[in-house]
Structure formats: C-alpha cells, structure tokens
Design a protein around this motif. Structure first.
Motif, PDB file in Angstrom:
ATOM      1  N   SER A 155      62.132 -21.671 -43.802  1.00 59.47           N
ATOM      2  CA  SER A 155      62.242 -21.069 -42.210  1.00 59.47           C
ATOM      3  C   SER A 155      62.189 -19.697 -41.915  1.00 59.47           C
ATOM      4  O   SER A 155      61.605 -19.169 -41.043  1.00 59.47           O
ATOM      5  CB  SER A 155      63.620 -21.563 -41.640  1.00 59.47           C
ATOM      6  OG  SER A 155      63.867 -22.889 -41.656  1.00 59.47           O
TER       7      SER A 155
ATOM      8  N   SER B 277      58.953 -18.258 -31.202  1.00 62.80           N
ATOM      9  CA  SER B 277      58.726 -19.037 -32.406  1.00 62.80           C
ATOM     10  C   SER B 277      59.680 -18.313 -33.633  1.00 62.80           C
ATOM     11  O   SER B 277      60.104 -19.068 -34.464  1.00 62.80           O
ATOM     12  CB  SER B 277      57.100 -19.126 -33.053  1.00 62.80           C
ATOM     13  OG  SER B 277      57.084 -19.502 -33.994  1.00 62.80           O
TER      14      SER B 277
ATOM     15  N   TYR C 235      66.383 -22.673 -36.980  1.00 60.73           N
ATOM     16  CA  TYR C 235      66.238 -23.994 -37.654  1.00 60.73           C
ATOM     17  C   TYR C 235      66.270 -23.880 -39.016  1.00 60.73           C
ATOM     18  O   TYR C 235      66.870 -24.664 -39.531  1.00 60.73           O
ATOM     19  CB  TYR C 235      64.500 -24.221 -37.564  1.00 60.73           C
ATOM     20  CG  TYR C 235      64.231 -25.620 -37.858  1.00 60.73           C
ATOM     21  CD1 TYR C 235      64.669 -26.650 -37.520  1.00 60.73           C
ATOM     22  CD2 TYR C 235      63.078 -25.668 -38.863  1.00 60.73           C
ATOM     23  CE1 TYR C 235      64.123 -28.075 -37.568  1.00 60.73           C
ATOM     24  CE2 TYR C 235      62.882 -26.963 -39.354  1.00 60.73           C
ATOM     25  CZ  TYR C 235      63.266 -28.100 -38.757  1.00 60.73           C
ATOM     26  OH  TYR C 235      62.652 -29.228 -38.979  1.00 60.73           O
TER      27      TYR C 235
ATOM     28  N   THR D  22      67.165 -31.701 -40.881  1.00 63.35           N
ATOM     29  CA  THR D  22      65.838 -31.300 -40.625  1.00 63.35           C
ATOM     30  C   THR D  22      65.342 -32.430 -39.836  1.00 63.35           C
ATOM     31  O   THR D  22      65.720 -33.698 -39.975  1.00 63.35           O
ATOM     32  CB  THR D  22      64.828 -30.910 -41.432  1.00 63.35           C
ATOM     33  OG1 THR D  22      64.740 -31.890 -42.766  1.00 63.35           O
ATOM     34  CG2 THR D  22      65.594 -29.367 -42.230  1.00 63.35           C
TER      35      THR D  22
ATOM     36  N   THR E 281      58.289 -35.655 -35.178  1.00 61.35           N
ATOM     37  CA  THR E 281      59.370 -35.270 -34.275  1.00 61.35           C
ATOM     38  C   THR E 281      58.873 -33.932 -33.681  1.00 61.35           C
ATOM     39  O   THR E 281      59.128 -33.521 -32.536  1.00 61.35           O
ATOM     40  CB  THR E 281      60.867 -35.115 -34.553  1.00 61.35           C
ATOM     41  OG1 THR E 281      61.038 -36.766 -35.136  1.00 61.35           O
ATOM     42  CG2 THR E 281      61.765 -35.068 -33.379  1.00 61.35           C
ATOM     43  N   CYS E 282      58.790 -32.862 -34.471  1.00 65.87           N
ATOM     44  CA  CYS E 282      58.416 -31.546 -34.307  1.00 65.87           C
ATOM     45  C   CYS E 282      57.139 -31.635 -33.414  1.00 65.87           C
ATOM     46  O   CYS E 282      56.831 -30.805 -32.451  1.00 65.87           O
ATOM     47  CB  CYS E 282      58.314 -30.766 -35.630  1.00 65.87           C
ATOM     48  SG  CYS E 282      59.886 -30.434 -36.475  1.00 65.87           S
TER      49      CYS E 282
ATOM     50  N   ALA F  79      58.769 -24.328 -30.456  1.00 59.46           N
ATOM     51  CA  ALA F  79      58.195 -25.499 -30.946  1.00 59.46           C
ATOM     52  C   ALA F  79      57.539 -25.162 -32.476  1.00 59.46           C
ATOM     53  O   ALA F  79      57.266 -26.012 -33.223  1.00 59.46           O
ATOM     54  CB  ALA F  79      57.336 -26.741 -30.229  1.00 59.46           C
TER      55      ALA F  79
ATOM     56  N   PRO G 249      59.378 -24.582 -36.222  1.00 62.03           N
ATOM     57  CA  PRO G 249      59.812 -25.763 -36.736  1.00 62.03           C
ATOM     58  C   PRO G 249      58.651 -26.798 -37.250  1.00 62.03           C
ATOM     59  O   PRO G 249      58.966 -27.458 -38.373  1.00 62.03           O
ATOM     60  CB  PRO G 249      60.643 -26.407 -35.617  1.00 62.03           C
ATOM     61  CG  PRO G 249      61.162 -25.511 -34.691  1.00 62.03           C
ATOM     62  CD  PRO G 249      60.086 -24.389 -34.655  1.00 62.03           C
ATOM     63  N   THR G 250      57.738 -26.684 -36.413  1.00 57.53           N
ATOM     64  CA  THR G 250      56.635 -27.731 -36.689  1.00 57.53           C
ATOM     65  C   THR G 250      56.007 -27.131 -38.219  1.00 57.53           C
ATOM     66  O   THR G 250      55.842 -27.861 -38.846  1.00 57.53           O
ATOM     67  CB  THR G 250      55.675 -27.639 -35.728  1.00 57.53           C
ATOM     68  OG1 THR G 250      56.053 -28.150 -34.558  1.00 57.53           O
ATOM     69  CG2 THR G 250      54.374 -28.504 -36.009  1.00 57.53           C
TER      70      THR G 250
ATOM     71  N   THR H 126      58.390 -27.585 -41.093  1.00 55.01           N
ATOM     72  CA  THR H 126      58.386 -29.038 -41.592  1.00 55.01           C
ATOM     73  C   THR H 126      57.049 -29.552 -42.234  1.00 55.01           C
ATOM     74  O   THR H 126      56.795 -29.953 -43.135  1.00 55.01           O
ATOM     75  CB  THR H 126      58.745 -29.926 -40.577  1.00 55.01           C
ATOM     76  OG1 THR H 126      60.029 -29.412 -39.888  1.00 55.01           O
ATOM     77  CG2 THR H 126      58.897 -31.457 -41.030  1.00 55.01           C
TER      78      THR H 126
END
Length: 411
Positions: free
Chosen positions: A165, A276, A283, A289, A294-295, A329, A332-333, A336
């Motif tokens: 992160s 971001s 995040y 997580t 979902t992200c 968004a 986190p995308t 992950t």
C-alpha cells in the motif's frame, strides 16, 4: 496547576505517549532494519519516472516545433520499454539488484544525455528515436523495492500488505509531482533541464538504493533454469486484467485533458492521483483486505462518476470532484493486483513477474489513450468518459473469468 508566591499558575503538561498502545502499521514497517535507507534511495530514483515523458515532449516540441514528433519519440520509448523491461527484470532476479540495476541505469542515463545532445544540436530525427529507445534499460525501481519488502516480510502477510500500500501511494505521489517538477524546470530554466535533472536523480537514487546490500533479496540457485512466469497458472489472466486497468488510466488522462482544455488540466489530474495516494495509505492500515474483483467493481462504479458529472452538469468542479473520488479506487485495486502477482510468481522471479504486470499496464495506458483520443475527436469530451468505465468493466469481467478457468484465486 500549581501555586507560586500565593498566585495560582496554570502549567501545561506534555502528554506522554501511552506505552501500552501498539505502534501503527507504518511505524512498524519502517522499524525494519534498513527499510528507511533503501526506501529513501528508491523514492529518489522513482520520482523521475513521472518526469521523463513530459520533459521529452516539452524539449522536443520546443526545439523542433512538432508535437507529433515529440509524441512519436515518447511512444517509441514506451514500446521499447515494454520489450526490454522484462529482460532487465529477469537479469535482476538471476544476478542480483545491485549487479544489474546500476549498469542498466547508467545505460539509460546515457540515452537521456544523448537525447539532449541530439535535440540541442539539431541531429537527424531518427537519432531522437534511437536515443530515447536506449532509456528502456531503466530498471523497474518500484518492483525492486516491492521485492525487498517481500523478502524482509515473507512471514508477515499483514506487513506485506502495508508495504504494498505504501509503495502504491509512493507511485501515485511520484507521478503526481514528477510532471509538475518537469514542467517547472523546463519552463523556468531551459528546455533540457527536466531531462537532465531527472537523469541525475535516477542515477543517484539507484546507486543509493543498490548500496543497501543488507536488505537485498538473495540470488536463487543458478543451476536450476526457472521457467518463465508467463507459464505460472493465473499469470496470463492477471496480465489481461492489468492491461484493461491500464486502459482506464490512459483514457481518463486524455479525456480529462480534452475536457478541461486549458492549463488547469494538470491540477485536475493531480486530484485523481491525490485521491489514489490517500486511499492507498488508508488501505495499508486496514487489517482485512478486499478481493481484486471487489476493488474492480468499486472502480467501475466510481469511474462512472466523471461521466455523470461531465454529461449531466458540464461543470469542471463537478468533474474534478468526481475524479478525486474515482481515484480512490485506483490504489486499492493496484495494491491487491500486485499482491496477487507476488503470490502467484515464484519467489526467485518476483522482479520479472511484477515487471510483466507493469508492462501490461503500460500497454493498456497506450491503448486507452488512443481509444480516449478517438472518442473525444468523434463524439466529444464528455462522452469520452465512457471509455474508462468500459475499460474498468472489462477488467472486472476478466477478473471473474480466471476463478473458473485456472487454479489461481484472484483475492
């Protein structure tokens, strides 16, 4: 409160830190021996990543009077990077970061210096393409830093999540500040200043980073010839997801520049990067997580906000606010997604695996830029925001498919 000479005096007391309160995740992260040293060098080397393209465009367009030539040169450099970067990363995995990163950076810096000389002395146009293509040997500094965290925190998944992160937030910060610094140097000093300063920062940062040998991941056994990470189950579907995600970023940038149509475009795009960056840091503090799907679903929903703002109101402030929310968004995308890449890639090939992901991302950015530009020219700027939404929905669809077709779980 106390008394002095019969007078009541109020005395402020400094609140002592609670010894029973555990340190935060980022404080624990940088308490790892050597972490601060290699992070400082890596950030210094990473800042120019957001400077080089902008500096090259300003320098070439200013000296040659052609934005078409400037764009073609930078596009050639991007294509060369997509080809060369995975091979550089493979060498880093096989021979070690320090042994490969420094000479690769020296070659890239020489390419930048050659570009400056060719532009300055009105060399033939083909020399600009050759010089800028030589910068493709620049090592993936972000990937090398993530590889160090993966090595240092191999037994602590929660700390690795925090590290990833932080790295994503650092990427956003560098790509937010880099273009601003490049434009200021080129406009305030001389056209070549951005490229020269960027080259100096890159070389200095990589040398400092490589000097921290205590945190460098060990070189795997060279007697065993590893197979390409592309043959790892789940890797190709993940690269497809990164390709579509890159199209979100590339199309958003082009469409926003067209919608703003003025000097405020940089500030509006910086809001998206700021969203971001903040989301990435937040995040990293959560313990549980989200899944990649979902992200991506959240990204699809949030990237619809700029489309609604542009088509429904036409207000620049509304679009700027929507991009700020949409940017939340992104980190986190990416965190992950990169965590998934790290998990499915063999430990001795992390740099190559992450560089393949970055290469797919760059390819998506190029495709998204082209699609966004075509849509703006034929339908207008406001409808152009449909391209990022479509790309995000495609990334989500691709992330849902591998769960049935491969053994890799996108989580």
């Amino acid at each position: 409160m106390t008394t002095s000479g019969g007078t009541l005096v109020l005395v402020s007391r400094k609140r002592e830190p609670d010894p029973t309160r555990p340190p935060g995740p980022y404080r624990r992260l940088f308490a790892v021996p050597g972490a601060r040293a290699f992070t400082a060098g890596n950030l210094l080397a990473r800042l120019p990543m957001g400077m080089f393209s902008v500096s090259a465009v300003i320098m070439i367009a200013g000296q040659r009077g052609s934005y078409a030539l400037a764009g073609a040169v930078t596009a050639t450099g991007l294509a060369a990077t997509a080809i060369v970067a995975p091979w550089t990363a493979r060498l880093v995995d096989r021979h070690g970061q320090a042994r490969v990163a420094v000479p690769a950076t020296v070659l890239a810096v020489l390419g930048s210096l050659a570009l400056v000389l060719c532009v300055r002395h009105n060399a033939p146009g083909w020399t600009l393409f050759a010089a800028y293509a030589a910068t493709a040997t620049t090592p993936n500094t972000g990937g090398m830093s993530r590889a160090r965290w993966a090595h240092l925190l191999k037994d602590d998944p929660a700390a690795r999540h925090t590290a990833n992160s932080f790295e994503q937030a650092a990427d956003e910060l560098c790509f937010m500040l880099g273009p601003v610094l490049a434009a200021w140097l080129c406009a305030g000093l001389f056209p070549e200043a951005g490229t020269l300063v960027g080259a100096g920062l890159l070389l200095t940062g990589v040398v400092l980073f490589a000097a921290q040998r205590s945190t460098e991941p060990p070189v795997p056994d060279r007697t065993v010839r590893p197979r390409s990470p592309l043959r790892t189950p789940g890797m190709v579907p993940m690269l497809a997801v990164f390709l579509a995600t890159g199209a979100v970023f590339g199309s958003t940038e082009v469409v926003t520049i067209a919608f703003v149509d003025g000097p405020a475009a940089g500030a509006v795009l910086a809001l998206q990067a700021a969203g971001s960056c903040l989301a990435g840091l937040a995040y990293g503090r959560v313990r549980r997580t989200a899944r990649l799907r979902t992200c991506l679903a959240a990204m699809t929903v949030l990237m619809a906000l700029p489309l609604l703002a542009a088509a429904g109101t036409g207000s620049l402030l509304a679009v700027a606010g929507a991009l700020l929310l949409g940017g939340m968004a992104t980190a986190p995308t990416m965190v992950t997604g990169m965590t998934t890449i790290q998990r499915i890639t063999p430990s001795g090939q992390l740099n190559e695996g992450m560089t393949l992901a970055v290469t797919a991302l760059l390819g998506g950015i190029a495709a998204g830029s082209a699609a966004g530009g075509w849509t703006v020219e034929h339908a207008g700027a406001a409808p152009g925001y449909a391209i990022p939404v479509t790309a995000a929905a495609l990334a989500l669809a691709l992330a849902l498919l591998p769960a049935r077709t491969t053994k890799a779980r996108l989580s």
